[in-house]
Design an enzyme around this catalytic site. Structure first.
Site, short mmCIF file in Angstrom:
data_model
loop_
_atom_site.label_atom_id
_atom_site.label_comp_id
_atom_site.label_asym_id
_atom_site.label_seq_id
_atom_site.Cartn_x
_atom_site.Cartn_y
_atom_site.Cartn_z
N ASP A 1 0.82 -1.21 0.00
CA ASP A 1 0.00 0.00 0.00
C ASP A 1 0.86 1.26 0.00
O ASP A 1 2.08 1.20 0.15
CB ASP A 1 -0.95 0.00 1.22
CG ASP A 1 -0.24 -0.34 2.52
OD1 ASP A 1 1.00 -0.19 2.58
OD2 ASP A 1 -0.90 -0.76 3.47
N ASN B 1 -7.37 -1.80 14.15
CA ASN B 1 -8.77 -2.06 13.79
C ASN B 1 -8.90 -3.33 12.95
O ASN B 1 -9.95 -3.59 12.38
CB ASN B 1 -9.35 -0.87 13.03
CG ASN B 1 -8.56 -0.56 11.77
OD1 ASN B 1 -7.61 -1.27 11.44
ND2 ASN B 1 -8.93 0.49 11.07
N HIS C 1 -7.11 -4.04 10.21
CA HIS C 1 -6.81 -3.93 8.79
C HIS C 1 -5.55 -4.72 8.43
O HIS C 1 -4.66 -4.90 9.25
CB HIS C 1 -6.74 -2.47 8.31
CG HIS C 1 -5.52 -1.70 8.69
ND1 HIS C 1 -5.54 -0.33 8.88
CD2 HIS C 1 -4.24 -2.07 8.90
CE1 HIS C 1 -4.33 0.08 9.18
NE2 HIS C 1 -3.52 -0.95 9.20
N GLU D 1 -9.35 -1.62 5.17
CA GLU D 1 -9.98 -1.17 6.40
C GLU D 1 -11.28 -1.94 6.65
O GLU D 1 -11.78 -2.63 5.74
CB GLU D 1 -10.29 0.33 6.28
CG GLU D 1 -9.07 1.20 6.04
CD GLU D 1 -8.22 1.42 7.30
OE1 GLU D 1 -8.18 0.52 8.16
OE2 GLU D 1 -7.59 2.48 7.41
C1 GLP Z 1 -0.04 0.67 8.38
C2 GLP Z 1 0.28 -0.22 7.19
C3 GLP Z 1 -0.05 -1.67 7.50
C4 GLP Z 1 0.57 -2.06 8.82
C5 GLP Z 1 -0.01 -1.21 9.91
C6 GLP Z 1 0.49 -1.54 11.30
O1 GLP Z 1 -1.36 0.94 8.45
N1 GLP Z 1 -0.40 0.18 6.02
O2 GLP Z 1 0.41 -2.49 6.45
O3 GLP Z 1 0.36 -3.42 9.07
O4 GLP Z 1 0.32 0.14 9.63
O5 GLP Z 1 1.65 -0.81 11.57
P1 GLP Z 1 2.66 -1.12 12.74
O6 GLP Z 1 3.45 -2.30 12.32
O7 GLP Z 1 3.51 0.12 12.83
O8 GLP Z 1 1.86 -1.34 13.96
#
Ligand code: GLP
Length: 258
Positions: free
Chosen positions: A82, A153, A155, A160
């Site tokens: 993404d 959440n 995702h 989402e």
């Molecule tokens: C972002 C990314 C996700 C990732 C999430 C969690 O939203 N788009 O791919 O899994 O953050 O991030 P973190 O690993 O910093 O908790």
């Protein structure tokens, strides 16, 4: 829950490690093993990569394996999950910047083999661009391995709550929890983009191997829901429970409530 969405508990594959370091090294070695296996077969390894805090230590270990144990990335093709929309690739909050900083600049991957959604295109071009991204993944025969973190959440990527099983690469609206969590990087809520391009649930679920990693107490509640609550688009990570090829890699804190 429809008949096709029964969780497959027999094959649910949980790997628990006592801390983030051990979990990350374990995941990095799984990725390295796949790359080496594909090298033996004379094939490319097509990797779906993630951003966020969770994979950073994995990438450090892959860099160490490259520098100290001659792991080559010459046969590796990458597709990132993404990217915020819109954002310039030179913005230090862009995922292009992140991937270069934490991985690509320090390994021998061919820059032509790196794919990250580019979100500087006009809104009129987005759907064409997204179709093209899907087509490129398909052209390489799909993802051999998809690395995933998880949002608070539920995702995966930027799929989402509300994302459907059929979703493919597309423009998405970011959820308030996601934007809230991004304040630590962007400084203020106003600076956090409202949209992103994300590969879809369907794109992710077609990967031949999926590693979902969660670290720390902050993720314990959502991991418990991802593994135990009803399978539904309200918590997109629950869709993964219908698949045999998913491995959940957790440290002790993230696994505390399962
Ligand atoms: C972002 C990314 C996700 C990732 C999430 C969690 O939203 N788009 O791919 O899994 O953050 O991030 P973190 O690993 O910093 O908790």
């Amino acid at each position: 829950m429809s008949a096709s969405l029964q969780p497959n508990f027999k094959v649910r594959n949980l790997t628990l490690r006592s801390n983030a370091e051990e979990a990350s090294v374990y995941a990095a070695h799984k990725i390295a093993d796949l790359i080496k296996q594909k090298q033996k077969e004379g094939k490319a390894a097509v990797l779906g990569l993630a951003t966020g805090n969770t994979p950073i230590r994995i990438y450090q270990e892959l860099i160490r394996l490259h520098k100290s144990e001659s792991l080559s990335f010459q046969n590796v093709i990458t597709f990132n999950l993404d990217e915020y929309y819109p954002i310039s690739t030179t913005n230090n909050q862009s995922y292009t910047y992140f991937m270069n900083q934490y991985l690509f600049d320090q390994i021998d991957i061919d820059p032509q083999n790196i794919h990250i959604p580019h979100t500087e295109c006009s809104i009129a071009m987005v759907s064409h661009y997204c179709g093209d991204y899907e087509a490129k993944i398909a052209k390489y025969g799909g993802l051999d391995l998809q690395l995933l973190g998880i949002g608070r959440n539920g995702h995966i990527g930027f799929n989402e709550p509300g994302s459907t099983l059929e979703s493919t690469t597309r423009l998405v609206n970011l959820h308030p929890i996601t934007r809230d969590d991004a304040i630590e990087n962007f400084g203020t809520l106003e600076n956090v983009p409202e949209q992103a391009i994300s590969i879809g649930i369907q794109t992710i679920m077609k990967a031949k191997m999926i590693l979902l990693m969660a670290l720390g107490a902050r993720k314990s509640e959502i991991i418990s829901k991802a593994l135990n609550s009803q399978i539904s688009s309200e918590i997109p990570a629950t869709f993964l429970r219908t698949l045999p090829q998913v491995e959940y890699i957790l440290d002790r804190e993230a696994a505390a409530l399962i």
